[in-house]
Motif scaffolding. Sequence first.
Motif, PDB file in Angstrom:
ATOM      1  N   LYS A 279       0.831  -1.204   0.000  1.00 13.74           N
ATOM      2  CA  LYS A 279       0.000   0.000   0.000  1.00 13.74           C
ATOM      3  C   LYS A 279       0.867   1.256   0.000  1.00 13.74           C
ATOM      4  O   LYS A 279       0.573   2.232  -0.702  1.00 13.74           O
ATOM      5  CB  LYS A 279      -0.928  -0.012   1.217  1.00 13.74           C
ATOM      6  N   ARG A 280       1.955   1.234   0.762  1.00 11.31           N
ATOM      7  CA  ARG A 280       2.849   2.395   0.792  1.00 11.31           C
ATOM      8  C   ARG A 280       3.548   2.590  -0.550  1.00 11.31           C
ATOM      9  O   ARG A 280       3.786   3.721  -0.977  1.00 11.31           O
ATOM     10  CB  ARG A 280       3.884   2.229   1.905  1.00 11.31           C
ATOM     11  N   PHE A 281       3.874   1.494  -1.200  1.00  9.69           N
ATOM     12  CA  PHE A 281       4.554   1.582  -2.490  1.00  9.69           C
ATOM     13  C   PHE A 281       3.611   2.021  -3.613  1.00  9.69           C
ATOM     14  O   PHE A 281       4.070   2.367  -4.700  1.00  9.69           O
ATOM     15  CB  PHE A 281       5.182   0.242  -2.868  1.00  9.69           C
ATOM     16  N   ALA A 282       2.294   2.002  -3.350  1.00  7.12           N
ATOM     17  CA  ALA A 282       1.329   2.347  -4.405  1.00  7.12           C
ATOM     18  C   ALA A 282       1.558   3.749  -4.951  1.00  7.12           C
ATOM     19  O   ALA A 282       1.276   4.029  -6.118  1.00  7.12           O
ATOM     20  CB  ALA A 282      -0.100   2.208  -3.876  1.00  7.12           C
ATOM     21  N   VAL A 283       2.074   4.658  -4.125  1.00 11.77           N
ATOM     22  CA  VAL A 283       2.309   6.030  -4.582  1.00 11.77           C
ATOM     23  C   VAL A 283       3.496   6.110  -5.534  1.00 11.77           C
ATOM     24  O   VAL A 283       3.767   7.178  -6.094  1.00 11.77           O
ATOM     25  CB  VAL A 283       2.541   6.991  -3.402  1.00 11.77           C
ATOM     26  N   CYS A 284       4.194   5.003  -5.709  1.00 12.08           N
ATOM     27  CA  CYS A 284       5.331   4.965  -6.630  1.00 12.08           C
ATOM     28  C   CYS A 284       4.980   4.248  -7.929  1.00 12.08           C
ATOM     29  O   CYS A 284       5.767   4.290  -8.876  1.00 12.08           O
ATOM     30  CB  CYS A 284       6.521   4.265  -5.977  1.00 12.08           C
ATOM     31  N   LEU A 285       3.854   3.578  -7.974  1.00  9.21           N
ATOM     32  CA  LEU A 285       3.489   2.759  -9.125  1.00  9.21           C
ATOM     33  C   LEU A 285       2.518   3.474 -10.050  1.00  9.21           C
ATOM     34  O   LEU A 285       1.721   4.313  -9.628  1.00  9.21           O
ATOM     35  CB  LEU A 285       2.851   1.447  -8.653  1.00  9.21           C
ATOM     36  N   GLY A 286       2.571   3.094 -11.322  1.00  6.14           N
ATOM     37  CA  GLY A 286       1.595   3.561 -12.292  1.00  6.14           C
ATOM     38  C   GLY A 286       1.523   5.071 -12.387  1.00  6.14           C
ATOM     39  O   GLY A 286       2.500   5.785 -12.189  1.00  6.14           O
ATOM     40  N   SER A 287       0.355   5.560 -12.695  1.00  2.00           N
ATOM     41  CA  SER A 287       0.172   7.002 -12.892  1.00  2.00           C
ATOM     42  C   SER A 287      -0.108   7.698 -11.566  1.00  2.00           C
ATOM     43  O   SER A 287      -1.020   8.522 -11.462  1.00  2.00           O
ATOM     44  CB  SER A 287      -0.977   7.252 -13.875  1.00  2.00           C
ATOM     45  N   ALA A 288       0.682   7.375 -10.550  1.00  2.00           N
ATOM     46  CA  ALA A 288       0.455   7.940  -9.220  1.00  2.00           C
ATOM     47  C   ALA A 288       0.695   9.439  -9.189  1.00  2.00           C
ATOM     48  O   ALA A 288       0.096  10.158  -8.385  1.00  2.00           O
ATOM     49  CB  ALA A 288       1.368   7.249  -8.209  1.00  2.00           C
ATOM     50  N   VAL A 289       1.567   9.937 -10.057  1.00  2.00           N
ATOM     51  CA  VAL A 289       1.897  11.363 -10.054  1.00  2.00           C
ATOM     52  C   VAL A 289       0.736  12.200 -10.588  1.00  2.00           C
ATOM     53  O   VAL A 289       0.351  13.219  -9.998  1.00  2.00           O
ATOM     54  CB  VAL A 289       3.170  11.624 -10.883  1.00  2.00           C
ATOM     55  N   ASN A 290       0.185  11.795 -11.711  1.00  2.00           N
ATOM     56  CA  ASN A 290      -0.777  12.649 -12.415  1.00  2.00           C
ATOM     57  C   ASN A 290      -2.017  13.013 -11.609  1.00  2.00           C
ATOM     58  O   ASN A 290      -2.418  14.186 -11.595  1.00  2.00           O
ATOM     59  CB  ASN A 290      -1.172  11.995 -13.742  1.00  2.00           C
ATOM     60  N   PRO A 291      -2.657  12.065 -10.914  1.00  2.73           N
ATOM     61  CA  PRO A 291      -3.846  12.462 -10.145  1.00  2.73           C
ATOM     62  C   PRO A 291      -3.556  13.495  -9.068  1.00  2.73           C
ATOM     63  O   PRO A 291      -4.426  14.292  -8.722  1.00  2.73           O
ATOM     64  CB  PRO A 291      -4.319  11.139  -9.530  1.00  2.73           C
ATOM     65  N   VAL A 292      -2.337  13.483  -8.533  1.00  3.60           N
ATOM     66  CA  VAL A 292      -1.979  14.442  -7.486  1.00  3.60           C
ATOM     67  C   VAL A 292      -1.848  15.846  -8.063  1.00  3.60           C
ATOM     68  O   VAL A 292      -2.247  16.834  -7.439  1.00  3.60           O
ATOM     69  CB  VAL A 292      -0.660  14.014  -6.801  1.00  3.60           C
ATOM     70  N   LEU A 293      -1.308  15.949  -9.271  1.00  5.20           N
ATOM     71  CA  LEU A 293      -0.995  17.259  -9.841  1.00  5.20           C
ATOM     72  C   LEU A 293      -2.099  17.832 -10.719  1.00  5.20           C
ATOM     73  O   LEU A 293      -2.164  19.044 -10.916  1.00  5.20           O
ATOM     74  CB  LEU A 293       0.292  17.170 -10.666  1.00  5.20           C
ATOM     75  N   ARG A 294      -2.955  16.989 -11.242  1.00  4.63           N
ATOM     76  CA  ARG A 294      -3.913  17.462 -12.229  1.00  4.63           C
ATOM     77  C   ARG A 294      -5.168  18.022 -11.565  1.00  4.63           C
ATOM     78  O   ARG A 294      -6.225  17.389 -11.537  1.00  4.63           O
ATOM     79  CB  ARG A 294      -4.236  16.346 -13.224  1.00  4.63           C
ATOM     80  N   GLU A 295      -5.019  19.240 -11.074  1.00  8.87           N
ATOM     81  CA  GLU A 295      -6.134  19.973 -10.478  1.00  8.87           C
ATOM     82  C   GLU A 295      -6.783  20.878 -11.517  1.00  8.87           C
ATOM     83  O   GLU A 295      -7.358  21.914 -11.180  1.00  8.87           O
ATOM     84  CB  GLU A 295      -5.645  20.796  -9.289  1.00  8.87           C
TER      85      GLU A 295
END
Length: 743
Positions: A124-140
């Motif tokens: 679960k902790r590693f989930a923020v490193c996998l896949g498109s984890a970056v885009n949902p955080v930044l795409r406001e």
Amino acid sequence: MSTAKIIWTKVDEAPALATYALLPIVRAYTKGSGVEFETRDISLAGRIIANFPEKLTAAQRVPDHLAELGELTKRPEANIIKLPNISATVPQLRAAIKELREKGYDVPDYPEEAKSEADKALQKRFAVCLGSAVNPVLREGNADRHAAAAVKKFAQKNPHKMMKPWPASGSKARVAYMSGGDFYGTETSTTLDHPTEVRIEFVAADGTVTVLKPKLALLAGEIIDSAVMRVAELRTFYAEQIEAAKRDGVLLSLHLKATMMKVSDPIMFGHAVYVFYRQALDKHAATLKQIGANVNNGLADILAKLDRLPVEKKAEIEADIAAVYATRPALAMVDSRRGITNLHVPNDVIVDASMPNVIRDGGKMWNKNDELQDTIAMVPDRCYATMYAEILEDAKRNGQFDPATMGDVSNVGLMAQKAEEYGSHDKTFEIPAAGTVRVVDAAGATLLSQTVAAGDIFRMCQAKDAPIQNWIGLAVSRARATGSPAIFWLDEGRAHDREIIKKVKKYLPNHDTTGLDIRIMKPVEAMRFSLERIRRGQDTISVTGNVLRDYLTDLFPILELGTSARMLSIVRLMNGGGMFETGAGGSAPKHVQQFLKEGHLRWDSLGEYCALMPSLELVAETTGNAKAKVFAATLETAITRYLEAGKLPSRKVNEIDNRGATFYLALYWAQALAAQGEDAALAARFAPVAKALAANEAKIAAELLAAQGSPVDLGGYYFLDDVKAGAAMRPSPTLNAIIDALA
């Protein structure tokens, strides 16, 4: 003078390398102008380090820059240039962890199989490193993606040479997709009339309830949906296409996105691997389970883990796998010379990059003899497969597209506030047994429900009302600005799209659409309409959801421009500010491999150059900084000259590469700044710079070329040594002296 900050993201692979050459020039040019550039690390290695600081030294720890940028996107002063980062698969994550550990970073290994609660917590902790984890955080904000005018004009005047003709004698190529049991066919959807909190739970056949997600807050007006990929029907589909490809004598290829769809698509990929190699995998199932071989990670993972076995047993299994090919169709190849097939690694063939190449190459992919051959392209889910089928059939009927004359298809994409995160997030699950998955609200009412079997993939998705309203308004604005038709790609036969259509019809009258051509069409019809216009040289705006945004903004640019990396993506953040995305990085790994081997980086930073323009314009717009406006205008002049002069990176060693291209951009930008009449101080500052760069052009070009032809040591792949990478990307002492004198 107040200072405006532009955040330049530190990412991975080729764009990260290119930054070592470009960013020092940008910083030197804008020094003292009231514009400052700062970096934030959202690379895969950076995300791992930030999220596992417990056993790191103080010197090794880094802040969570992704979370920091996520907060910044909600503030009106946000101005972010986002380069493409790795959407990591599990094999990539493991490779990055291995590299970090070898460098003394005590971060935990990723547990592929969760054998304990601790393993589950670690996953679960590693989930923020996998896949498109970056885009949902930044795409406001929602996306406005199109080619800059200078780029499109250049592409038509100098069309790329990669298009291959479709055979006049006919083609056996086709797109294959499921007729039922896919996400499209099982989707249900509803719009909430009040805010609530829901949980997702699995009810087994014996009535036992397991909570899959305990708490999810939802807003009034929010669209939620659920869908199931029925794996029995998926496997039947794969088996049928294997037989069809064998019968027709064509290649078999699979096109998924195991990076963006980090939960669902690796599983779907694994089923394809299993069905294709079933005879060998079933025979050795117990042994393969014992050594931890995972079909979801592809054939390469299975072959690598055979090293854990005695030599004789390893040879036996390898022979049985090799024997499978005698009874199966030929697989499309990723690397014919190394024997890497379409089913080796899940992130080697990514649908949004691979399907445009199928169209570009005349319905063909590479076979084991390193020759192009017709292929059956399997895109299982009908949510997206039908539009790929339509463009392929159009090319069969009408021949190849002509980049010199074809029109443009830009995109307005719904993506703000985690809209439509299909198959990639914490609401997607592989179901352990037969039963029912239901979404239950705070009052105990079931909002959505799906009957499931063991192994089925369940997903729930959401799209908030405010982003949808913003998206509709952005579509109207683009239609007004360009005069082109704006087409909402929405299918009333799909449950989620029916809810979106209701909102489009509700909110569109809030905007002045007088004189505009705005329509709603099914993806197949929208594709047909757009292709008819393309062939007449006319432009069209596609207005789509999140995944179609991702797919179309690779498909059309690859055909029109030769690459999607040259697209301009402007994200007007919903609370003000902007994020400027620089294009796709799907080819970045190959570029790095060539650089490490030959010292030649063929990455084209045109996307970065183009993104910098509107970023500077935003500074001028929000702060009144006149110098920023001059920098933006002169940069546009420089980009036009750069394109017209043909200074783009070559694919071949000992020819101009990314470093040479960036030098010429710097030269033309300095000359444009020296020649402009808006700011006398800037003109005076850059006159000697322009003169020095021009006078030393031959010397600088020679120094840059001299750096090529030999292997390069960057001190790492996922975690670069800044000193080594900086030296490799700035190998011209003459150029460095001129630039550093400004800084």
